[in-house]
Enzyme design. Structure first.
Site, PDB file in Angstrom:
ATOM      1  N   LYS A 219      19.447  -0.983 -44.159  1.00 31.47           N
ATOM      2  CA  LYS A 219      18.177  -1.366 -43.989  1.00 31.47           C
ATOM      3  C   LYS A 219      17.588  -1.090 -42.700  1.00 31.47           C
ATOM      4  CE  LYS A 219      15.536  -5.914 -43.654  1.00 31.47           C
ATOM      5  NZ  LYS A 219      15.599  -7.080 -43.597  1.00 31.47           N
ATOM      6  N   TRP A 220      16.517  -0.157 -42.462  1.00 31.54           N
ATOM      7  CA  TRP A 220      16.264   0.579 -41.277  1.00 31.54           C
ATOM      8  C   TRP A 220      14.833  -0.157 -41.014  1.00 31.54           C
ATOM      9  CZ3 TRP A 220      17.158   6.174 -40.210  1.00 31.54           C
ATOM     10  CH2 TRP A 220      16.171   6.602 -39.101  1.00 31.54           C
ATOM     11  N   ASP A 221      14.837  -0.647 -39.751  1.00 34.40           N
ATOM     12  CA  ASP A 221      13.818  -1.690 -39.530  1.00 34.40           C
ATOM     13  C   ASP A 221      13.196  -1.018 -38.246  1.00 34.40           C
ATOM     14  OD1 ASP A 221      12.392  -4.018 -39.362  1.00 34.40           O
ATOM     15  OD2 ASP A 221      13.896  -5.263 -39.560  1.00 34.40           O
TER      16      ASP A 221
ATOM     17  N   CYS B 288      11.947  -0.979 -43.460  1.00 34.17           N
ATOM     18  CA  CYS B 288      11.261  -2.183 -43.280  1.00 34.17           C
ATOM     19  C   CYS B 288      10.615  -1.890 -41.866  1.00 34.17           C
ATOM     20  CB  CYS B 288      12.349  -3.081 -42.941  1.00 34.17           C
ATOM     21  SG  CYS B 288      12.070  -4.771 -42.458  1.00 34.17           S
TER      22      CYS B 288
ATOM     23  N   ARG C 283       8.293  -8.048 -29.071  1.00 30.96           N
ATOM     24  CA  ARG C 283       9.530  -8.655 -29.699  1.00 30.96           C
ATOM     25  C   ARG C 283      10.667  -8.464 -28.711  1.00 30.96           C
ATOM     26  NH1 ARG C 283      13.530  -8.310 -34.938  1.00 30.96           N
ATOM     27  NH2 ARG C 283      13.617 -10.585 -35.016  1.00 30.96           N
TER      28      ARG C 283
ATOM     29  N   ASP D 209       7.999  -9.955 -44.635  1.00 27.92           N
ATOM     30  CA  ASP D 209       8.812 -11.163 -44.212  1.00 27.92           C
ATOM     31  C   ASP D 209       8.381 -12.503 -44.800  1.00 27.92           C
ATOM     32  OD1 ASP D 209      10.616  -9.564 -42.620  1.00 27.92           O
ATOM     33  OD2 ASP D 209       9.550 -10.069 -40.785  1.00 27.92           O
TER      34      ASP D 209
ATOM     35  N   ASN E 100      10.364  -2.838 -35.501  1.00 26.45           N
ATOM     36  CA  ASN E 100       9.785  -4.123 -35.149  1.00 26.45           C
ATOM     37  C   ASN E 100       8.488  -4.331 -34.080  1.00 26.45           C
ATOM     38  OD1 ASN E 100      10.579  -5.939 -37.303  1.00 26.45           O
ATOM     39  ND2 ASN E 100      12.649  -5.772 -36.419  1.00 26.45           N
TER      40      ASN E 100
ATOM     41  N   TRP F 289       1.291  -9.213 -39.954  1.00 24.48           N
ATOM     42  CA  TRP F 289       2.717  -9.444 -40.258  1.00 24.48           C
ATOM     43  C   TRP F 289       2.572 -10.695 -41.027  1.00 24.48           C
ATOM     44  CZ3 TRP F 289       5.582 -13.887 -38.213  1.00 24.48           C
ATOM     45  CH2 TRP F 289       6.686 -13.882 -38.640  1.00 24.48           C
TER      46      TRP F 289
ATOM     47  N   ASP G 231      22.155  -8.380 -41.986  1.00 23.25           N
ATOM     48  CA  ASP G 231      21.132  -8.101 -41.260  1.00 23.25           C
ATOM     49  C   ASP G 231      21.192  -8.101 -39.809  1.00 23.25           C
ATOM     50  OD1 ASP G 231      18.234  -8.264 -40.705  1.00 23.25           O
ATOM     51  OD2 ASP G 231      18.262  -8.064 -42.767  1.00 23.25           O
ATOM     52  N   ASP G 232      20.392  -7.967 -38.993  1.00 19.36           N
ATOM     53  CA  ASP G 232      20.394  -8.146 -37.617  1.00 19.36           C
ATOM     54  C   ASP G 232      21.431  -9.045 -36.934  1.00 19.36           C
ATOM     55  OD1 ASP G 232      19.522  -7.793 -35.033  1.00 19.36           O
ATOM     56  OD2 ASP G 232      17.455  -8.456 -35.095  1.00 19.36           O
TER      57      ASP G 232
HETATM   58  C1  GLA Z   1      12.216  -8.061 -39.174  1.00 14.85           C
HETATM   59  C2  GLA Z   1      12.583  -7.791 -40.731  1.00 14.85           C
HETATM   60  C3  GLA Z   1      13.487  -9.044 -41.295  1.00 14.85           C
HETATM   61  C4  GLA Z   1      14.497  -8.960 -40.325  1.00 14.85           C
HETATM   62  C5  GLA Z   1      14.384  -9.046 -38.960  1.00 14.85           C
HETATM   63  C6  GLA Z   1      15.917  -9.013 -38.148  1.00 14.85           C
HETATM   64  O1  GLA Z   1      11.419  -9.116 -38.919  1.00 14.85           O
HETATM   65  O2  GLA Z   1      11.538  -7.747 -41.460  1.00 14.85           O
HETATM   66  O3  GLA Z   1      13.781  -8.863 -42.446  1.00 14.85           O
HETATM   67  O4  GLA Z   1      15.543  -7.817 -40.779  1.00 14.85           O
HETATM   68  O5  GLA Z   1      13.612  -7.903 -38.353  1.00 14.85           O
HETATM   69  O6  GLA Z   1      15.459  -9.069 -36.791  1.00 14.85           O
END
Ligand code: GLA
Length: 728
Positions: A478-480, A528, A445, A550, A482, A201, A368-369
């Site tokens: 944006k499709w994440d 993402c 997370r 990131d 994590n 990461w 974003d989030d």
């Molecule tokens: C990940 C993404 C970031 C952001 C965060 C939000 O880490 O890579 O760009 O969107 O999640 O929680």
């Protein structure tokens, strides 16, 4: 003719303009590999297959073994397990007797115009049947009734081919596929450097190179995604190859799940590469009549250096992988709220961002989030995709209307495959997350992962996403993703199918992502995964761009973007200018411009002088867009070369325009700094915007520049913009 078959000698020849790939139906219908390399007009290369065997220790076919043939040492077209080839094998199928001895032989073949799609999997595509030609070779394991189709698509104009495999159970008994790699490539020597990525990461896709050694060397993922750690890419570059000269083979798997690229150098000092789904934690039950498709492997060969290998991948992906409305289309210049506000925002703050962004010339605001459920930090609400009206007081539509009224588009963040233990969705469906009996789930997370193998789970998420996307004017998602997968199992799969989980998971993700893309074709999707943890061609089939990392520090980004460029085009590389204070805004912009470009900072906090730089930068972005995005990439100095500088550039197809970027990572007291440019036309003369000087392409490429008077302090950078002019 891109694909021919010499029926007398039973030799297949696959040709691109610059490469040839040759294999043969040998005695007893074994498929043996003969040649892969620079284009050759004829096919008399059968002698190349003969290799020493390991005496009686290499068991051989009883009928033809006496002629020196041994599966253990000869180059095999698609190596099988347990029938004499002791090297790494591409295929192992456990039959109803319980053993995994596998042996496929040629049956027939046909040539198909264009390229068939792969069922349930992303793949390269053709626009017309003239874009590519496909060879399907049917093989059979007589004992088990496994029919194995080997596919080869030749992209003649690109110097590229792709391969994949389909296994069909034509018997009346079940069989278990223990491994089915997408391709096997046997090369006669070990004179190669293996180039691949490593990372984590915030440090994705750093390139490394090592010489092949006897034994097995590999990169792989068993994280449930292609991962930050390794990428489904390897190259084998001739010992003597450089960026600009020499042979390079590049291999890139169109897959976002667990992959493996295994390379063995055997006792003959010959090299075998197999690449495909990682066999660790994989076993696929194939009932009578069922079939299984392994993902597509893209193979590029060039004799013109590692740089040309990259350019071939870039052209191929821009034209035959990236799809939909956003293919070859200029992407909106965006500002993203993450590093600007993290979870701490409301509608007024976002509108204030948008107002300032508008002034700068930014075209889209991405929220974003943090906009859904009760998510004020990363401990809750994944899976509850409804708007948090405490934050967005008038609701989502009202916010979007306010942003649209300023003339900006609007984008939104989702993490569709995840579920927080503290969510309404989890409380209602605790069995919907991935888990195995009797084990406590590991947490990553603060979240679990939804069981994407289940249609009911996917349908629920699809409905929730549709409710947001259908009822609001949203231009971008944006499709994440994590975290990585542990305790991999599904409540719905029977015991004998539990090891199908990882592959079924990614098939489920592809199905859901495909459904969203099909339902909302106008939406620009950006993938993402905690930055670039799922940066692979599989994801690029659905989303034309992927958030690269990131890590937005422009100096650390250099090795990330440099490594990413080995096979992924600039149009795919999500890159933003952030508030990080390592360098000034010039360098942040110069680095992010070699990507999709955007901002990820609080625009209200910008000082007047930074604002001025940024406004100019936005103009430069438009000015340089064409040459960067439609030009060819030339890497000049790798960030790892001396640790001091990094340089690269883009040259337009007609060689009339070029831009080169130079970054000083760490000041070096040595004052002389010569760089030879690349990719220009030696016959043309170029005008330099900055210096107003005119030089020939030949001078710039052979003598180069002496940059003694240009900025050299830590983190400084500059660009040279060249335009062809009539004459000095
Ligand atoms: C990940 C993404 C970031 C952001 C965060 C939000 O880490 O890579 O760009 O969107 O999640 O929680």
């Amino acid at each position: 003719m891109p694909i021919s078959f010499d029926s007398e000698n039973k030799i297949f020849k696959l040709d691109t303009k610059t490469s040839s790939y040759i294999f043969q139906v040998f005695e007893q219908d074994y498929l043996i590999h003969l040649y892969y390399g620079a284009y050759i007009p004829d096919n008399g290369v059968a002698d190349l297959a003969m290799r020493n065997c390991n005496a009686s220790f290499s068991p051989a076919n009883a009928v033809i073994g006496e002629h020196g043939f041994s599966c253990d040492s000869w180059p095999m077209e698609y190596s099988c397990n347990g029938t004499g080839d002791m090297r790494i094998s591409a295929l192992a199928i456990r039959n109803h007797h319980g053993n995994a001895s596998t042996d496929i032989r040629y049956v027939s073949h046909r040539v198909i115009k264009g390229k068939p799609a792969l069922e349930g999997l992303p793949s390269l595509y053709t626009m017309t049947d003239d874009d590519a030609t496909t060879l399907e070779v049917k093989t059979l394991d007589k004992v088990t009734g496994a029919v194995v189709y080997l596919y080869y698509t030749v992209f003649e104009n690109y110097g590229a081919m792709t391969r994949w495999v389909r296994v069909e159970n034509t018997s009346d008994k079940p069989m278990d596929i223990q491994r089915a790699y997408s391709a096997c490539i046997d090369l006669p020597t070990m004179n190669y450097n293996m180039i691949h990525h490593y990372g984590m990461w915030c440090k994705e896709r750093t390139l490394v190179s090592r010489h092949l050694e006897h034994g097995i060397q590999a990169v792989a993922s068993k994280r449930g995604s292609s991962s930050h750690t390794y990428n489904p890419f390897v190259a084998l570059a001739d010992d003597t190859a450089t960026e600009d000269f020499g042979e390079a083979y590049g291999f890139n798997l169109v897959y976002s799940g667990n992959f493996a690229a295994d390379i063995e150098v055997d006792f003959n000092s010959a090299t075998r590469l197999i690449m495909g789904i990682n066999p660790t934690d994989f076993c696929w039950r194939l009932e009578a009549g069922e079939s299984f498709t392994a993902p597509e492997l893209v193979m590029v060969y060039t004799a013109e250096g590692i740089g040309e290998m990259s350019r071939i991948f870039h052209r191929l992906y821009n034209n035959h992988l990236i799809r939909g409305e956003w293919k070859n289309k200029k992407r909106p210049l965006l500002i993203n709220s993450w590093e600007a506000a993290y979870f701490d925002f409301d509608d007024d703050k976002l509108v204030a961002f948008a107002e300032r962004a508008k002034e700068i010339g930014i075209e889209m605001l991405v929220m974003d989030d943090g906009w859904f459920g009760v998510r004020n930090d990363d401990r809750s609400s994944l899976g509850d995709w409804f708007v948090n009206e405490d934050k967005l007081k008038g609701g989502l539509s009202s916010l979007i209307e306010r942003v649209n009224a300023l003339g900006l588009k609007f984008g939104i963040w989702f993490e569709p495959e995840m579920i927080s233990p503290d969510s309404d969705l989890y409380r209602a469906h605790p069995d919907w997350c991935i888990h195995v009996p009797e084990r406590v789930n590991s947490i990553g997370r603060n979240q679990y992962i939804l069981d994407m193998t289940r249609k009911d789970v996917r349908d629920n998420i699809y409905e929730q996403m549709c409710a947001i996307l259908s009822n609001n004017n949203i231009d971008y998602v944006k499709w994440d993703f994590n975290r990585n997968i542990s305790e991999a199992g599904s409540a719905l799969l029977p015991v004998e199918r539990q090891q199908e989980f990882f592959h079924r998971f990614i098939l489920g993700t592809y199905e859901l992502m495909g459904r969203i893309v099909d339902t909302f074709p106008h939406i620009l999707l950006e993938n993402c995964s905690g930055g670039g943890g799922r940066f692979d061609p599989g994801m690029l089939y659905y989303s034309p761009q992927i958030w690269c990392s990131d890590n937005t520090d422009p100096i650390e980004r250099l090795s990330i973007q440099y490594g990413t460029s080995i096979c992924y085009p600039v149009s795919t590389v999500g890159a933003h200018v952030s508030a990080c204070d390592r360098t000034g805004y010039e360098t942040k912009g110069n680095v992010a411009m070699s990507g999709t470009f955007g901002y990820e900072l609080d625009p209200i906090k910008l000082s007047d002088s930074d604002l001025r730089i940024i406004k100019r930068q936005v103009k430069d972005y438009h000015k340089y867009y064409d040459v960067i995005h439609n030009g060819d990439l030339y890497r000049l100095i790798a960030p790892t070369a001396n640790g001091h500088r990094c340089a690269w550039g883009y040259v337009s197809q007609d060689k009339n325009e070029a831009i080169f970027t130079f970054v000083t990572m760490l000041r070096c007291e040595n004052s002389t700094f010569y760089v030879r440019l690349k990719g220009l036309d030696p016959e043309k003369y170029y005008y330099d915007d900055e210096t107003c000087e005119v030089h020939s392409g030949a001078l710039l490429m052979n003598a180069g520049f002496n940059f003694k008077n240009l900025p050299r302090s830590d983190g400084s950078s500059f660009v040279i913009h060249l335009k062809a002019v009539d004459k000095k």
